[in-house]
Design a protein around this motif. Structure first.
Motif, PDB file in Angstrom:
ATOM      1  N   ARG A 129       0.745  -1.228   0.017  1.00 43.73           N
ATOM      2  CA  ARG A 129      -0.090   0.086   0.139  1.00 43.73           C
ATOM      3  C   ARG A 129       0.790   1.202  -0.112  1.00 43.73           C
ATOM      4  O   ARG A 129       0.727   2.081  -1.045  1.00 43.73           O
ATOM      5  CB  ARG A 129      -0.809  -0.134   1.138  1.00 43.73           C
ATOM      6  N   LEU A 130       2.442   1.432   0.893  1.00 44.01           N
ATOM      7  CA  LEU A 130       2.483   2.489   1.231  1.00 44.01           C
ATOM      8  C   LEU A 130       3.648   2.878  -1.020  1.00 44.01           C
ATOM      9  O   LEU A 130       3.432   3.073  -1.055  1.00 44.01           O
ATOM     10  CB  LEU A 130       4.371   2.290   1.480  1.00 44.01           C
ATOM     11  N   ALA A 133       0.613   4.134  -2.948  1.00 46.46           N
ATOM     12  CA  ALA A 133       0.419   5.795  -2.520  1.00 46.46           C
ATOM     13  C   ALA A 133       1.983   6.536  -2.330  1.00 46.46           C
ATOM     14  O   ALA A 133       1.724   7.641  -3.515  1.00 46.46           O
ATOM     15  CB  ALA A 133       0.590   5.589  -0.584  1.00 46.46           C
ATOM     16  N   THR A 134       2.731   6.003  -3.094  1.00 49.02           N
ATOM     17  CA  THR A 134       3.898   7.387  -3.604  1.00 49.02           C
ATOM     18  C   THR A 134       4.183   7.005  -4.481  1.00 49.02           C
ATOM     19  O   THR A 134       4.294   8.166  -5.058  1.00 49.02           O
ATOM     20  CB  THR A 134       5.896   5.774  -2.894  1.00 49.02           C
ATOM     21  N   VAL A 137       1.300   9.448  -5.658  1.00 50.42           N
ATOM     22  CA  VAL A 137       1.504  11.286  -4.621  1.00 50.42           C
ATOM     23  C   VAL A 137       2.810  11.797  -5.333  1.00 50.42           C
ATOM     24  O   VAL A 137       2.797  13.152  -6.290  1.00 50.42           O
ATOM     25  CB  VAL A 137       2.810  10.782  -2.818  1.00 50.42           C
ATOM     26  N   ARG A 291       9.383   7.012   1.508  1.00 46.36           N
ATOM     27  CA  ARG A 291       9.043   5.245   1.407  1.00 46.36           C
ATOM     28  C   ARG A 291      10.318   4.676   1.149  1.00 46.36           C
ATOM     29  O   ARG A 291      10.340   3.668   2.006  1.00 46.36           O
ATOM     30  CB  ARG A 291       8.871   5.472  -0.168  1.00 46.36           C
TER      31      ARG A 291
END
Length: 312
Positions: A129-130, A133-134, A137, A291
């Motif tokens: 999930r990180l 998201a990265t 973004v 991250r």
């Protein structure tokens, strides 16, 4: 004496993955100098591409000395990497000629989005999930570079730029495939550069029969840097890194290239980036740095197939 040994001890303390991350970062920094030196050289895009690949091929041949063999005996993976590498460079140059530079680089750096889906499917490198998201973004930060500058015309150039994003993602995947060995990567880069030179030389001679594609001494200095450092050294570092760094992770760090590109132009040529570009660059750097820090701190490393991680 102890001080002289300190850097080597520090490097030895790093894991193979951490050395790979540093190599990708170094490659992105070297790639980012391209905008400055392309502006430095007075030749057009196709001539610059040809000479840059010529000097890059010499650099790779001297430094790595890939195994001498007939090209048709190289593996399909080697040729696939060479083809995606060459297509990425050519299509990006052509896109820059047919549409705005902003459109071209924005569309090429859609590559991490493709890798979100292709990495788990083809390489079993699952995105967290990180990671997701990265990507979004950083992609949002990239879009801020071009507030008020994205243009909707020049459809052909935009399509080529988007296609270069696909081939860039494909190259990342192929560099991580189990069939890609430590010797495959530099050989593929050498073949890709030689293909570009062999293809562009007759094209340049036909469209420029007076020979103005030959560089002046000033141009030669810029072309040497582009070929030896910005492409040659950078892709050798990148090939080394891809033994231990996931494709998506490498593509995210690679997004630092368009952030740093205008910085060098500003420092040397005084071209000031707009405020939105500064904000977008800060978002990308922050997202990638957070991250990497979070991943290292929590030990939630990317899932890599064990057979693709070479011993160091």
């Amino acid at each position: 004496m102890d001080r002289a040994k300190a850097p080597s001890h520090a490097a030895a303390a790093l894991t193979a993955r951490q050395r790979g991350l540093l190599a990708v970062l170094a490659a992105a920094i070297l790639w980012s100098t391209g905008g400055l030196f392309i502006k430095w050289v007075s030749l057009d895009a196709l001539a610059v591409t040809m000479w840059r690949s010529f000097f890059a091929a010499i650099t790779i041949a001297i430094l790595v000395k890939p195994r001498a063999d007939f090209p048709w005996r190289s593996s399909p993976v080697t040729w696939a990497i060479a083809a995606t590498y060459a297509l990425t460079l050519v299509m990006f140059v052509a896109a820059t000629k047919l549409t705005t530079a902003a459109n071209a680089i924005f569309l090429q750096y859609t590559a991490p989005v493709y890798l979100l889906f292709a990495g788990p499917l083809l390489l079993r490198e699952r995105a967290t999930r990180l990671d997701i998201a990265t990507v979004f973004v950083a992609f949002g930060g990239m879009s801020l570079f071009f507030v008020g500058r994205i243009q909707g015309d020049a459809l052909g150039g935009n399509l080529l730029a988007a296609a270069s994003g696909v081939t860039l993602a494909a190259m990342f995947l192929l560099l991580r495939t189990p069939g890609c060995s430590e010797a495959t990567r530099p050989l593929a880069m050498l073949l890709g550069n030689l293909v570009l030179v062999a293809t562009l030389l007759p094209v340049n001679l036909v469209r420029d029969p007076d020979g103005t594609l030959f560089p002046s001494l000033r141009d030669l200095a810029g072309l040497l840097f582009l070929g030896v450092v910005q492409i040659g050294f950078a892709y050798l570092l990148f090939g080394y890194a891809m033994r231990t760094v996931a494709a998506l992770e490498a593509s995210l760090i690679g997004m630092l290239e368009p952030v740093l590109n205008p910085l060098w132009v500003y420092l040397v040529l005084g071209e000031t980036p707009g405020p939105w570009a500064v904000v977008g660059g800060a978002i990308i750097v922050g997202a990638v740095a957070y991250r990497t820090w979070r991943t290292e701190r929590t030990g939630q490393l990317p899932t890599l197939p064990p057979e693709t991680v070479a011993p160091v």
